[in-house]
Design a protein around this motif. Structure first.
Motif, mmCIF file in Angstrom:
data_model
loop_
_atom_site.group_PDB
_atom_site.id
_atom_site.type_symbol
_atom_site.label_atom_id
_atom_site.label_comp_id
_atom_site.label_asym_id
_atom_site.label_seq_id
_atom_site.Cartn_x
_atom_site.Cartn_y
_atom_site.Cartn_z
ATOM 1 N N UNK A 18 6.540 -4.493 15.383
ATOM 2 C CA UNK A 18 5.543 -3.828 14.561
ATOM 3 C C UNK A 18 5.151 -4.822 13.477
ATOM 4 N N UNK A 19 3.863 -5.137 13.405
ATOM 5 C CA UNK A 19 3.334 -6.126 12.458
ATOM 6 C C UNK A 19 2.346 -5.436 11.521
ATOM 7 N N UNK A 20 2.447 -5.748 10.238
ATOM 8 C CA UNK A 20 1.494 -5.251 9.249
ATOM 9 C C UNK A 20 1.049 -6.420 8.383
ATOM 10 N N UNK A 21 -0.261 -6.515 8.165
ATOM 11 C CA UNK A 21 -0.817 -7.526 7.255
ATOM 12 C C UNK A 21 -1.950 -6.890 6.462
ATOM 13 N N UNK A 22 -2.071 -7.293 5.203
ATOM 14 C CA UNK A 22 -3.065 -6.723 4.288
ATOM 15 C C UNK A 22 -4.073 -7.772 3.842
ATOM 16 N N UNK A 23 -5.259 -7.305 3.518
ATOM 17 C CA UNK A 23 -6.262 -8.186 2.940
ATOM 18 C C UNK A 23 -5.869 -8.506 1.500
ATOM 19 N N UNK A 24 -6.415 -9.602 0.983
ATOM 20 C CA UNK A 24 -6.171 -9.956 -0.423
ATOM 21 C C UNK A 24 -6.632 -8.815 -1.311
ATOM 22 N N UNK A 25 -5.784 -8.465 -2.257
ATOM 23 C CA UNK A 25 -6.097 -7.410 -3.228
ATOM 24 C C UNK A 25 -6.484 -6.089 -2.569
ATOM 25 N N UNK A 26 -6.047 -5.943 -1.317
ATOM 26 C CA UNK A 26 -6.338 -4.727 -0.539
ATOM 27 C C UNK A 26 -7.842 -4.423 -0.495
ATOM 28 N N UNK A 27 -8.642 -5.487 -0.430
ATOM 29 C CA UNK A 27 -10.093 -5.324 -0.347
ATOM 30 C C UNK A 27 -10.448 -4.640 0.975
ATOM 31 N N UNK A 28 -11.233 -3.571 0.943
ATOM 32 C CA UNK A 28 -11.535 -2.808 2.161
ATOM 33 C C UNK A 28 -12.627 -3.447 3.031
ATOM 34 N N UNK A 29 -12.401 -4.693 3.409
ATOM 35 C CA UNK A 29 -13.388 -5.430 4.197
ATOM 36 C C UNK A 29 -13.724 -4.752 5.520
ATOM 37 N N UNK A 30 -12.723 -4.105 6.116
ATOM 38 C CA UNK A 30 -12.908 -3.586 7.465
ATOM 39 C C UNK A 30 -13.513 -2.195 7.490
ATOM 40 N N UNK A 31 -14.004 -1.746 6.327
ATOM 41 C CA UNK A 31 -14.876 -0.578 6.302
ATOM 42 C C UNK A 31 -16.202 -0.956 6.952
#
Length: 148
Positions: A18-31
């Protein structure tokens, strides 16, 4: 923080992670649908290269969860680094920015034999429901699972 994430990390062929990765500053780019599809396209390329097989995955607005089986003699850090690096390059180019889009590192958890992979897979794809983004998975385009 990223260095502590690698402590004890092993790359085992056939192991499910199980892999989890976040965007910088949790920016919602993938909206943005098109930016999320950049990630999906590079996931498919990694699978075509023979690095991994996807069991389940979801791209959330500011992070992803992958349930993968590591294949061949692939190194987990290299495989995730490839996906994050290629997506970061392409998305930064589209957004005309520099510096990357991802937080350093990623979290991994090797699924043990006694754990139920199907339950983990369902938990992953249900993320948009729990987050209140959609009322039905049919409404969310950025997920897949071999079990559903």
């Amino acid at each position: 923080m990223a260095k502590t994430l690698t402590k004890g990390r092993r790359s085992i062929t056939g192991q499910v992670y199980l892999i989890t990765a976040c965007t910088k500053n949790r920016e919602p780019l993938f909206s943005n649908f098109n930016l999320a599809r950049v990630v999906v396209n590079h996931m498919k390329k990694a699978q075509q290269r023979g690095d991994l097989n996807f069991v389940s995955w979801v791209i959330m607005p500011d992070h992803f969860h992958f349930l993968i089986s590591l294949e061949g003699d692939s190194n987990l850090s290299d495989v995730i680094g490839y996906i994050k690096g290629t997506t970061s390059h392409q998305i930064c180019k589209r957004l005309n920015r520099q510096g990357g889009i991802w937080q350093a590192g990623f979290h991994d958890h090797a699924i043990r034999n006694e754990e139920n992979i199907i339950d983990v897979a369902r938990y992953i794809v249900a993320n948009p429901l729990r987050a209140g983004i959609v009322k039905s998975l049919k409404q969310y385009p950025h997920w897949d699972s071999i079990y559903l």
